[in-house]
Motif scaffolding. Structure first.
Motif, short mmCIF file in Angstrom:
data_model
loop_
_atom_site.label_atom_id
_atom_site.label_comp_id
_atom_site.label_asym_id
_atom_site.label_seq_id
_atom_site.Cartn_x
_atom_site.Cartn_y
_atom_site.Cartn_z
N CYS A 1 -1.55 1.51 -7.45
CA CYS A 1 -1.66 2.15 -6.13
C CYS A 1 -3.11 2.44 -5.74
N GLN A 2 -4.02 2.43 -6.73
CA GLN A 2 -5.43 2.69 -6.46
C GLN A 2 -6.30 1.43 -6.60
N LYS B 1 -7.22 -2.13 -1.94
CA LYS B 1 -6.33 -1.36 -1.07
C LYS B 1 -6.88 -1.22 0.34
N HIS C 1 2.41 -0.81 -2.27
CA HIS C 1 2.41 -0.48 -3.69
C HIS C 1 3.82 -0.67 -4.24
N TYR C 2 3.92 -1.48 -5.29
CA TYR C 2 5.20 -1.67 -5.99
C TYR C 2 4.88 -2.02 -7.44
N ASP C 3 5.48 -1.32 -8.37
CA ASP C 3 5.18 -1.54 -9.79
C ASP C 3 6.01 -2.71 -10.34
#
Length: 477
Positions: free
Chosen positions: A76-77, A81, A89-91
């Motif tokens: 997410c960082q 970005k 954001h997706y893991d």
């Protein structure tokens, strides 16, 4: 495993006209570069995985072409970005469940009202996931099965080795391949067939950049090196970005002598649009760390034709029908032998060098193909030769960290005396296997001129050392 798509390819493969291929000019389209860019302008392309430092130029360059990038990233960082129009954001870090990830990411895309024109990845470990998303979105790109084949070096070799009797065209793809053995545990090293021959190459099955690759001379040495490498490269935290998110299994196959070459191909609807060959320098032992590059190739036209033919045919036979792909070969006394296929555009310095010498952008063509647009590749005449040497952290970090070498390096860059490309940021901890952190290149009207200029630069910047003899690396150039 065969499928109907692969069988169809066997019937439709046609031998490329080498005069057209070697001139790298496609005559199938009548659009110039401006109209080509107009077609891609405004397209929404999903890019899966922000990758590392080496991908930092993709985002501003895509914006210049008018491409709206939708970046899907597990971190997410991530530094990209704020460099893209849309960031999701997706893991997806657990690639064992890419099928679940693909479905959920597509739902996220649709839930935000985004209509994507295509999807791709420039990052090895995310390429299969992007393929699954293409299948769900109905957008252009190779199948998940093709990408998984390319993602496994052993599977690539073995699929091609079996494509012989069922193919009527000549030359057959199995001519370029070698039977490989997939190694997941130490016990697998004891199960090699009696016909297996040494010396052999041992390397990560899913890895990129040849990290950990080495030559082994016997079964005892094979087992010892397997244990040592898999214990030091266990997961992504040990060496981020080389494909360990797909596991640390290894593969082994017969080792071939000869010169090493990269073939970057552009394929659209099974048709070869263009191909570019880059020569690789003699690798540094004991591991196969890249040392040097030369563009254009020093090979004769007929040898270049054989490599292009081999790269094109190998890609099609594993199902890579649309995209830009990087294919690595050894050119032996018996012809081309496949090292591996990278199912994305070439890494290291290849994109930048192709732009500098030929005025073409592999990233743009990758995006165009993902968006369903056939690229028109017209190159300008090349009257220069680029030769570059890789720099490694253990010996050359000082050119970025210590004065007066740092000042001298940037002075050479500003004066246009060298081309310096940095692949990742240096840290205090040395990476395992001393992967190159950059490339320093010079140009010349002849090979001899370029080699002399490079040797002078390497002496001034203290790159040429007793343990890193640049003249040996570039001797074939």
């Amino acid at each position: 495993m065969e499928n109907s798509h692969e069988k169809l390819q066997d019937e439709t493969v046609t031998k490329p006209d080498i005069h057209k291929v070697c001139s790298l000019v496609s005559t199938s389209e009548n659009m110039d570069e401006a109209s080509q860019r107009n077609l891609i302008n405004g397209k929404r392309i999903i890019v899966v995985g922000g990758g590392g430092y080496s991908m930092r130029n993709i985002w501003p360059d895509a914006a210049k072409y008018g491409i709206e990038v939708i970046l899907v990233e597990a971190n997410c960082q991530h530094t990209a970005k704020d460099c893209v129009p849309r960031f999701i954001h997706y893991d997806f870090s657990d690639h064992k469940v890419d099928g679940v990830h693909a479905a959920e990411i597509v739902n996220l895309i649709h839930g935000r009202g985004i209509k994507a024109d295509g999807c791709l990845s420039f990052w090895d470990e995310c390429v299969p996931l992007a393929a699954l998303m293409n299948e769900k979105l109905g957008t252009k790109g190779p199948s998940f099965n093709a990408m998984m084949t390319a993602n496994s070096k052993a599977r690539t070799q073995n699929v091609l080795s079996m494509r012989g009797a069922d193919i009527s065209q000549w030359p057959r793809a199995d001519m370029y391949s070698t039977k490989a053995v997939h190694l997941t545990t130490e016990m697998d090293c004891d199960k090699l067939p009696d016909s297996f021959r040494f010396p052999a190459i041992l390397k990560l099955d899913n890895g990129s950049g040849a990290t950990g690759a080495c030559v082994v001379e016997s079964r005892v040495e094979l087992k010892r090196e397997f244990c040592q490498i898999t214990s030091s490269l266990r997961n992504d935290s040990d060496f981020p970005g080389i494909g360990l998110t797909h596991g640390n299994s290894m593969m082994t196959m017969e080792f071939y002598g000869g010169t090493e070459h990269n073939v970057d191909v552009i394929i659209y609807d099974n048709k070869l649009i263009a191909a570019f060959i880059t020569d690789s320098g003699i690798t540094r032992r004991p591991y196969f760390i890249a040392t040097a590059r030369r563009m254009p190739s020093f090979l004769s036209e007929d040898k270049q034709a054989r490599l292009i033919e081999a790269a094109y045919r190998c890609c099609l036979q594993i199902g890579l029908s649309n995209g830009t792909f990087n294919v690595e070969f050894k050119l032996t006394e018996n012809g081309p032998k496949l090292i591996e296929i990278n199912s994305r555009m070439g890494g290291y310095c290849l994109r930048a060098w192709l732009r500098k010498l030929y005025g073409i952008d592999m990233m743009l063509y990758s995006m165009m193909i993902a968006g369903g647009i056939s690229p028109y590749v017209r190159t300008r005449p090349v009257d220069k030769i680029l030769i570059g040497v890789m720099v490694i952290p253990a010996l050359h970090a000082k050119i970025l960290k210590e004065e007066p070498l740092r000042t001298l390096l940037y002075s050479m860059i500003e004066k246009g005396e060298i081309v310096f490309l940095q692949f990742y940021k240096l840290s205090e901890n040395l990476p395992p296997y001393d992967d190159p952190f950059g490339n320093i290149a010079v140009s010349g009207s002849t090979s001899q001129e370029a080699k002399l200029k490079l040797m002078e630069v390497c002496k001034v910047l203290d790159i040429d050392q007793p343990d890193y003899q640049v003249e040996q690396f570039i001797q074939n150039f």
